[in-house]
Design an enzyme around this catalytic site. Structure first.
Site, PDB file in Angstrom:
ATOM      1  N   HIS A 279      88.446 -16.143 -15.658  1.00  0.00           N
ATOM      2  CA  HIS A 279      88.772 -16.450 -14.252  1.00  0.00           C
ATOM      3  C   HIS A 279      89.456 -17.800 -14.127  1.00  0.00           C
ATOM      4  O   HIS A 279      89.051 -18.777 -14.738  1.00  0.00           O
ATOM      5  CB  HIS A 279      87.578 -16.282 -13.313  1.00  0.00           C
ATOM      6  CG  HIS A 279      86.396 -17.180 -13.506  1.00  0.00           C
ATOM      7  ND1 HIS A 279      86.272 -18.409 -12.896  1.00  0.00           N
ATOM      8  CD2 HIS A 279      85.256 -17.006 -14.218  1.00  0.00           C
ATOM      9  CE1 HIS A 279      85.103 -18.943 -13.202  1.00  0.00           C
ATOM     10  NE2 HIS A 279      84.471 -18.125 -14.021  1.00  0.00           N
ATOM     11  N   ASP A 291      83.811 -23.844 -16.983  1.00  0.00           N
ATOM     12  CA  ASP A 291      83.679 -22.613 -16.181  1.00  0.00           C
ATOM     13  C   ASP A 291      84.840 -22.485 -15.204  1.00  0.00           C
ATOM     14  O   ASP A 291      84.799 -23.030 -14.137  1.00  0.00           O
ATOM     15  CB  ASP A 291      82.347 -22.645 -15.431  1.00  0.00           C
ATOM     16  CG  ASP A 291      82.103 -21.368 -14.667  1.00  0.00           C
ATOM     17  OD1 ASP A 291      82.837 -20.393 -14.870  1.00  0.00           O
ATOM     18  OD2 ASP A 291      81.165 -21.365 -13.849  1.00  0.00           O
ATOM     19  N   GLU A 323      86.686 -15.356  -8.720  1.00  0.00           N
ATOM     20  CA  GLU A 323      85.446 -14.934  -9.391  1.00  0.00           C
ATOM     21  C   GLU A 323      84.256 -15.617  -8.749  1.00  0.00           C
ATOM     22  O   GLU A 323      83.216 -15.006  -8.511  1.00  0.00           O
ATOM     23  CB  GLU A 323      85.509 -15.282 -10.893  1.00  0.00           C
ATOM     24  CG  GLU A 323      84.376 -14.679 -11.714  1.00  0.00           C
ATOM     25  CD  GLU A 323      83.135 -15.563 -11.854  1.00  0.00           C
ATOM     26  OE1 GLU A 323      82.173 -15.129 -12.487  1.00  0.00           O
ATOM     27  OE2 GLU A 323      83.118 -16.680 -11.300  1.00  0.00           O
ATOM     28  N   GLU A 324      84.422 -16.899  -8.443  1.00  0.00           N
ATOM     29  CA  GLU A 324      83.292 -17.680  -7.922  1.00  0.00           C
ATOM     30  C   GLU A 324      82.913 -17.269  -6.500  1.00  0.00           C
ATOM     31  O   GLU A 324      81.840 -17.615  -6.023  1.00  0.00           O
ATOM     32  CB  GLU A 324      83.617 -19.188  -7.955  1.00  0.00           C
ATOM     33  CG  GLU A 324      83.903 -19.726  -9.358  1.00  0.00           C
ATOM     34  CD  GLU A 324      82.674 -19.800 -10.256  1.00  0.00           C
ATOM     35  OE1 GLU A 324      81.614 -19.300  -9.865  1.00  0.00           O
ATOM     36  OE2 GLU A 324      82.793 -20.360 -11.364  1.00  0.00           O
ATOM     37  N   HIS A 446      78.754 -25.677 -12.518  1.00  0.00           N
ATOM     38  CA  HIS A 446      79.088 -25.695 -11.081  1.00  0.00           C
ATOM     39  C   HIS A 446      78.963 -27.078 -10.458  1.00  0.00           C
ATOM     40  O   HIS A 446      78.635 -27.205  -9.279  1.00  0.00           O
ATOM     41  CB  HIS A 446      78.248 -24.648 -10.316  1.00  0.00           C
ATOM     42  CG  HIS A 446      78.755 -23.257 -10.540  1.00  0.00           C
ATOM     43  ND1 HIS A 446      78.260 -22.146  -9.913  1.00  0.00           N
ATOM     44  CD2 HIS A 446      79.757 -22.794 -11.333  1.00  0.00           C
ATOM     45  CE1 HIS A 446      78.925 -21.059 -10.311  1.00  0.00           C
ATOM     46  NE2 HIS A 446      79.832 -21.434 -11.182  1.00  0.00           N
TER      47      HIS A 446
END
Ligand code: DPN
Ligand code: ZN
Length: 505
Positions: A279, A291, A323-324, A446
């Site tokens: 992603h 990420d 995606e998130e 995150h």
């Protein structure tokens, strides 16, 4: 586009509408740009992977994330941000610079993004503010973005049926137990019943935060609450007492457009593709260099190195947006595939978080029993890779937390690896992989600190070699890999707690 796909799409994802058709290799592309090149081998493609190149790309990606600073006050590549647009540009222009080896497609789609600016929940006459209270993602604000008041009213059962909401829910703050249906369904039923806000309390341990998912006009401002914080009030309500409550959420939910990028080799059998994805977006809170900068950049590097070789089967790379926000891009991509196009994807490999600092070699435990046939053969390829590199590995749940979800639900075999997110490393895992027991695999998961410093370069290089191995293996041959079954016979529509990184149920 077939009507059935439109329906499937409308019920599955937040986004709607497509600006560009999904274009697979265009007729004008040269048939094979890889003529005269040696056929790819795993050893050769693995040898082309070098941590130095990966690191250089990561430094560049961080610079792109900083373009969001004026709007977000910190680096981020969340969809809708300048940092994400620049990421998309970087991926597109890198692939475009490889000449006619690939055909690139942009797939634009509408996405919903939300932001909670402020929230407060007070329960009981004394104005107690429970510590565990959180505002759900994609929650609408309370009326006029101001406080609303009402008695707390306990909803019957799990609040998944309109009849669970008695007439006294009108004007109240509905108090709903977690379970059976999604948070979004509960919020909408509460709204329909006339509640001014909703609180969903956990039925298991710990706090409860998640997302309402696809927005509905019926949604009301919705909080999550731990079981511990809920219990005293549940008792009071069961004893027939009145519990006064005050709820306030200032939030927005808005529509934006964002883009998936897909690159497919012009060489190789276009009826039999190996597909892999990562992603392109991060969360709003940080730059997302692990990420999923790590996966996105690995794909870019493998795509670049692959151009030295020819392939027997087509290789298709996907960089998903959103995606998130709940796997928006990959959901959209798969929903838009005709049955015929779906059948050309022999398998999908998900590469999300490959460089976690306190890493483990995590392989998705994708069995053929629970997933489309071929998923298990892919799982075993990863296991073999780690074993033959004298590395330990662990099997982790294949539970819908990343972009493989839509593929396996639509009959496409899937799997992948990860180096770990917010899971806590056990003592045994510290013995297997080194690192610190009792800490997250990625302590910056995150967060703002998911920068270049957050990368474990050795783990990233090895995992990128694994990606190279998976690509080279299937680009050469699908011998021994199960044939695709039809979409219908292989659909796996089982509801899961996860759909992306946020709980939905
Ligand atoms: N990479 C995580 C994210 O995008 O938030 C999701 C994830 C978590 C995937 C844990 C695998 C394992
Ligand atoms: Zn991720």
């Amino acid at each position: 586009m077939r009507p059935s796909l439109v329906l499937a799409f409308a019920s599955q994802v937040v986004a709607a509408g497509i600006q560009l058709p999904l274009v697979l290799p265009s007729a004008s592309s040269p048939a094979v740009s890889s003529v005269g090149k040696p056929i790819v081998t795993s050893d050769a493609l693995q040898a082309d992977i070098d941590a130095k190149n990966l690191l250089e790309r990561a430094n560049h990606l961080y610079e792109l994330a900083k373009l969001s600073n004026p709007d977000y006050s910190h680096p981020t590549r969340v969809i809708g941000s300048k940092g994400h647009v620049a990421t998309i540009d970087y991926i597109y222009s890198t692939i475009a610079s490889l000449g006619d080896y690939y055909t690139i497609t942009n797939q634009t789609f509408n996405a919903v993004v939300g932001n909670v600016f402020e929230f407060r929940l007070e329960l009981g006459g004394g104005g107690n503010v429970p510590k565990s209270a959180s505002a759900m993602s994609l929650t609408p604000p309370t009326k006029n973005k101001g406080p609303v008041f009402g008695p707390l009213v306990l909803v019957d059962n799990d609040g998944c049926d309109q009849t669970d909401y008695a007439s006294n829910v009108v004007g109240s703050i509905a108090f709903i137990r977690r379970g059976t249906c999604t948070f979004g369904q509960k919020s909408a039923l509460a709204g329909k019943a006339g509640a001014v806000a909703a609180v969903i309390y956990n039925n298991g341990q710990g706090s409860l935060s998640g997302t309402l998912g696809e927005p509905s006009p019926d949604h009301v401002a919705t909080f999550g609450l731990s079981r511990e914080d809920s219990e005293p009030y549940i008792e009071e309500l069961r004893a027939g007492k009145t519990v006064a409550a005050k709820a306030y959420i200032d939030s927005i939910v808005e529509n934006i457009k964002t883009v998936n990028i897909v690159a497919q080799t012009n060489g190789g059998d276009a009826e039999n593709c190996v597909m892999l994805g990562a992603h392109s977006d991060s969360v709003a809170e940080g730059p997302g260099i692990n990420d999923d900068g790590s996966g996105s950049l690995t794909l870019l590097e493998v795509a670049t190195q692959l151009t030295k070789y020819s392939v027997n089967n087509c290789v298709r790379f996907g960089w998903w947006a959103g995606e998130e926000e709940g796997l928006l891009g990959s959901d959209y991509y798969v929903a838009m595939l005709s049955t015929e196009e779906n059948g050309k994807i022999r398998l999908f490999m998900d590469y999300d978080m490959l460089a976690s600092p306190n890493y483990a070699n995590q392989v998705y435990d994708a069995t053929n029993e629970a997933n489309p046939t071929g998923s298990q053969e892919l799982r075993d390829l990863y296991i073999d890779f780690y074993q033959s590199n004298d590395q330990n590995y662990t099997l982790i749940p294949f539970d819908g937390r990343s972009d493989y979800d839509a593929f396996i639900k639509h009959g496409i075999p899937g799997g992948g690896i990860a180096a770990g997110a917010e899971g806590v490393k056990t003592k045994e895992e510290a013995e297997m992989f080194g690192g610190k027991a009792g800490e997250w695999f990625d302590p910056c998961y995150h967060q703002l600190c998911d920068t270049v410093d957050n990368l474990n370069l050795a783990a990233w290089e090895l995992n990128s070699k694994l990606v190279a191995h998976s690509v080279a293996t299937f680009a050469r041959s699908f011998d021994g890999f199960p044939e695709r079954c039809t979409v219908e016979s292989e659909s796996h529509g089982v509801a899961s707690y996860w759909h992306g990184p946020k709980l939905v149920m």
